[in-house]
Scaffold this motif. Structure first.
Motif: not given
Length: 471
Positions: A376-377, A380, A406
């Protein structure tokens, strides 16, 4: 011959790159050596056949039982501290060293000068930085070698016939865990991100093992200004009096830092009156390739070299002479105005984040074995740079789901195959998504073993597929 090893019963834990040299060196020093190894495959039997004629006892298929009479264990770095062999050693009061610890203690064998160590660790960039450092040291006219976790035995370097003025040493967290006596001339921690947590048990334990590289440093502890955790490790280290904290940054450097000013690598650490003065070291274009994370590697290497007294001219010449290993943000070809870049070595999210940050508009080829990672990071941070994504490998769904959460506007091709031929299809799909000026980037963020022998084979498959595009 050091008397401490004569007649001592030493158990070497693990064959392979470190175990065979350790067994040979210890036998040559008069120790009674037993090698234990978990595996009993053809490679292990071949290595055993190499050692047994010397008088070394080799026990295959049982790496958990402590041989009777063992007074010291020298372990391969990858063996986990929780292994029953080490539990038994602790109960028996038997010390455990790694091959790095053994090499450190054997420096200066036969009365030769012990070459100082300039040591490098970090989650990513270690090998490149150590190779840059060795290139700089050679440009300064110093006898040196890049050794350690880079695949060149430290034991061979310290006990072989060739003498060195200084060694550029790559150290993994595993190696540092088993090297309590190591005291480098100067050392650098490039970055810290979660990795190998199954081995270390926690991020805190992983960071602590990385931080061991600073213990006892004599001249400089080099840290990453952009990664506060590396500076925290410097603050926690017990160093020799007068040892300095030296930062590196991609921005304008402050006093006691190296950084970048108007396309130049500059030093405000190893100059007179560092409050006012700076020394030009090289141009950003001297770094190959000049991607941001690689410039950071160059600054860290320069910091260690400058701590050893190397001139600015040698830093420049060494960086110009440096050629990176394959599969590290390597430009393969331009086809129809699109650049194809192989960063198969980006096997975790931290390395892939740096790779994605190096390009403005990307068709991303990713996937493989996630090793417990989440994406996820990573997604993003990279979303605005992505023209599209092509996903391969066993754990591609994890990346696909992160993209859906994202970066839902990014077109995704999900290739439901894990055979090696999938790479050709992946490159063809990436070509369809790309536009002139884009970069098709293989930066998998995953390990390769679901589809390939290693990241090298994966990168080779990508390069071959690109060549077929241009044929």
């Amino acid at each position: 011959m050091p008397s401490e090893f004569t007649g001592k019963h030493v158990t070497v834990a693990g064959l392979g790159v470190s175990g065979v040299p350790a067994a040979k060196v210890l036998h040559g020093l008069g120790a009674r050596v037993t090698v234990v190894n978990d595996g009993d495959d053809e490679r292990a039997r071949t290595q055993a056949a190499e050692l047994e004629p010397l008088g070394v006892t080799v026990r295959l298929g049982d790496g958990d039982t402590l041989p009777e009479g063992t007074e010291l264990i020298v372990t391969a770095p990858g063996w986990k501290p929780t292994k029953p062999l080490f539990t038994a050693a602790g109960q028996a009061g038997v010390p455990v060293w790694g091959d790095v610890e053994l090499a450190w203690r054997l420096r200066g064998l036969d009365g030769r000068k012990a070459a100082p160590w300039l040591a490098v660790t970090g989650t990513n960039g270690k090998t490149t930085t150590v190779q840059m450092l060795a290139s700089i040291l050679k440009a300064a006219g110093l006898r040196t070698a890049a050794v350690g976790n880079i695949g060149v035995s430290l034991l061979d370097a310290v006990t072989g016939e060739e003498e060195y003025d200084v060694l550029a040493v790559e150290l993994s967290s595993y190696q540092l865990h088993w090297a309590p006596s190591l005291r480098a001339h100067s050392a650098a921690v490039l970055n810290l991100a979660p990795d190998h947590l199954d081995w270390h048990g926690s991020m805190e334990a992983y960071a602590a093992d990385k931080g061991r590289i600073y213990e006892g440093n004599r001249v400089a502890c080099v840290y990453n200004v952009a990664d506060k955790a590396t500076e925290d490790l410097v603050r926690a280290a017990d160093v020799e009096e007068g040892c300095r904290a030296i930062g590196f940054t991609l921005g304008t450097p402050g006093p006691s830092q190296l950084g970048v000013v108007e396309g130049l690598l500059v030093d405000r650490a190893f100059v007179e009156d560092r409050q006012k003065n700076a020394q030009e070291l090289a141009e950003v274009s001297d770094v190959n390739p000049p991607a941001p994370h690689n410039i950071a590697n160059a600054l860290a290497a320069a910091g260690l070299a400058r701590a050893f007294g190397v001139s600015a001219a040698a830093v420049r010449d060494g960086l110009r002479a440096f050629t990176p290993d394959a599969h590290r943000i390597a430009h393969v070809a331009d086809v129809d105005g699109v650049a194809y870049v192989d960063d198969s070595k980006a096997t975790n999210t931290h390395a892939t984040e740096a790779s994605l940050a190096a390009y403005e508009s990307i068709v991303w080829i990713a996937g493989g074995l996630a090793k417990g990672a989440t994406f996820d990071e990573l997604v993003t941070g990279a979303a605005k740079r992505l023209r599209g994504a092509v996903l391969i490998g066993a754990d591609r769904a994890l990346i696909r789901e992160a993209l859906a959460r994202h970066a839902p506007e990014v077109p995704v091709v999900d290739l439901d195959r894990t055979d090696t031929g999938a790479m050709l299809q992946a490159v063809q799909e990436a070509r369809r998504l790309a536009r002139p000026g884009d970069t098709v980037l293989l930066a998998p963020a995953c390990a390769s073993m679901d589809m390939f022998t290693n990241y090298n084979q994966r990168g080779d498959a990508f390069a071959q597929a690109v060549r077929e595009l241009g044929a």
